[in-house]
Design an enzyme around this catalytic site. Structure first.
Site, PDB file in Angstrom:
ATOM      1  CE  LYS A  55     -12.598  -4.559  25.262  1.00 30.92           C
ATOM      2  NZ  LYS A  55     -13.134  -3.683  26.313  1.00 30.92           N
ATOM      3  NE  ARG A 107     -18.659  -8.035  24.887  1.00 27.73           N
ATOM      4  CZ  ARG A 107     -19.152  -6.805  24.907  1.00 27.73           C
ATOM      5  NH1 ARG A 107     -20.204  -6.547  25.647  1.00 27.73           N
ATOM      6  NH2 ARG A 107     -18.600  -5.843  24.195  1.00 27.73           N
ATOM      7  NE  ARG A 152     -15.195   5.188  25.508  1.00 29.11           N
ATOM      8  CZ  ARG A 152     -15.264   3.934  25.962  1.00 29.11           C
ATOM      9  NH1 ARG A 152     -14.185   3.164  25.933  1.00 29.11           N
ATOM     10  NH2 ARG A 152     -16.394   3.462  26.461  1.00 29.11           N
ATOM     11  NE  ARG A 176     -19.261   2.734  23.328  1.00 21.41           N
ATOM     12  CZ  ARG A 176     -18.587   1.619  23.626  1.00 21.41           C
ATOM     13  NH1 ARG A 176     -17.344   1.475  23.195  1.00 21.41           N
ATOM     14  NH2 ARG A 176     -19.132   0.682  24.357  1.00 21.41           N
ATOM     15  NE  ARG A 202     -20.884  -1.082  28.695  1.00 23.74           N
ATOM     16  CZ  ARG A 202     -19.975  -0.474  27.938  1.00 23.74           C
ATOM     17  NH1 ARG A 202     -19.775   0.828  28.054  1.00 23.74           N
ATOM     18  NH2 ARG A 202     -19.267  -1.165  27.065  1.00 23.74           N
TER      19      ARG A 202
END
Length: 222
Positions: free
Chosen positions: A26, A100, A134, A167, A178
C-alpha cells in the site's frame, strides 16, 4: 506535497481509500499515485508513528492506548483523520490505513465520503517473505525492500540520508497474526465498499505487476 492549480481543483474531486493486507504494498503504491497524479497521500499509520516519536499531545494519547493493548477509539481516529484531510487544503487525497472496520467506514462516509476504494490482493506467502526485508524512513514514510526496491546507500534514506529502521511489527509471527486479523476485521469493509460500487480490485504478487492496472484505472478518473 504537490500543489494543484485552481482549474484542477475545480474538477471532480478524487477522494480515495486504499485497502490491502499488511505488507501488500500500500505504501509503495500510494507514493507512486501521489507522485504521478499530484494526490495527497495520508498514511494514518505513518502519521500516528510520527506523532508518537515527536511526543505530541496526540502521540501521547495514542501511545497510552497502544501500551495498554487497546485500540484507539473510532471517534478519536475519525477526528485525527479529519484533521489530516484538512491539512491537504482541498487537494485530492488518498487515505491509507483507515477505515479498518465497517463502523469506521460509515463514519468516514458521513464526513468525507470516498469516490474510489483501491483493494490490493497479494498472497500471504509473498507478504511474509517481503516484510522480512522491509525497511522504512519514519519521518517521510518511505519504504524500501532489500532485493526489490533497495536504498541507494544501504541503511540510508535516498532523500535525506537519514538512517532507515525496521518496524517492530515486521516480525514473521506478528505479521502472520496481523494477516489473520486483517482478514477477519477488514473483509466486511471490503464487502461494504463493494456493495456500494466503489471497490476496484487489483491482484498480483508484486507492485510492478499491480501498478500498470492501477495506473490505467486512475488515468480514467483523474
Amino acid at each position: 506535497m504537490v500543489a494543484l492549480s485552481a482549474a484542477a481543483q475545480a474538477q471532480a474531486a478524487f477522494r480515495a481509500v486504499i485497502l490491502g493486507a499488511p505488507g501488500s504494498g500500500k505504501g509503495t503504491v500510494s507514493n507512486r499515485i501521489a507522485k504521478l497524479f499530484g494526490v495527497c497521500h495520508i498514511s494514518t499509520g505513518d502519521r500516528l508513528r510520527y506523532h508518537i516519536a515527536k511526543q505530541t499531545d496526540l502521540g501521547k494519547q495514542v501511545k497510552e492506548y497502544l501500551d495498554s493493548g487497546k485500540l484507539v477509539p473510532d471517534d478519536a481516529m475519525m477526528k485525527f483523520v479529519s484533521q489530516e484531510i484538512k491539512l491537504s487544503k482541498g487537494q485530492n487525497w488518498l487515505l491509507d490505513g483507515f477505515p479498518r472496520t465497517v463502523p469506521q467506514a460509515e463514519m468516514l462516509d458521513s464526513v468525507h465520503p470516498p469516490s474510489l476504494v483501491i483493494n490490493l490482493t497479494v498472497p500471504d506467502a509473498v507478504i511474509l517473505e517481503r516484510v522480512k526485508n522491509r525497511w522504512i524512513h519514519v519521518p517521510s514514510g518511505r519504504v524500501y525492500n532489500i532485493g526489490f526496491s533497495d536504498p541507494k546507500v544501504p541503511g540510508k534514506d535516498d532523500v535525506t540520508g537519514e538512517p532507515l529502521t525496521k518496524r517492530r511489527d515486521d516480525q514473521p509471527e506478528i505479521v502472520q497474526r496481523r494477516l489473520h486479523e486483517y482478514e477477519e476485521k477488514t473483509r466486511p469493509v471490503i464487502d461494504y465498499y463493494d456493495e456500494r460500487g466503489l471497490l476496484k480490485d487489483f491482484a498480483g504478487v508484486s507492485t510492478d505487476e499491480l501498478w500498470p492496472q492501477i495506473q490505467k484505472c486512475l488515468h480514467a478518473l483523474i
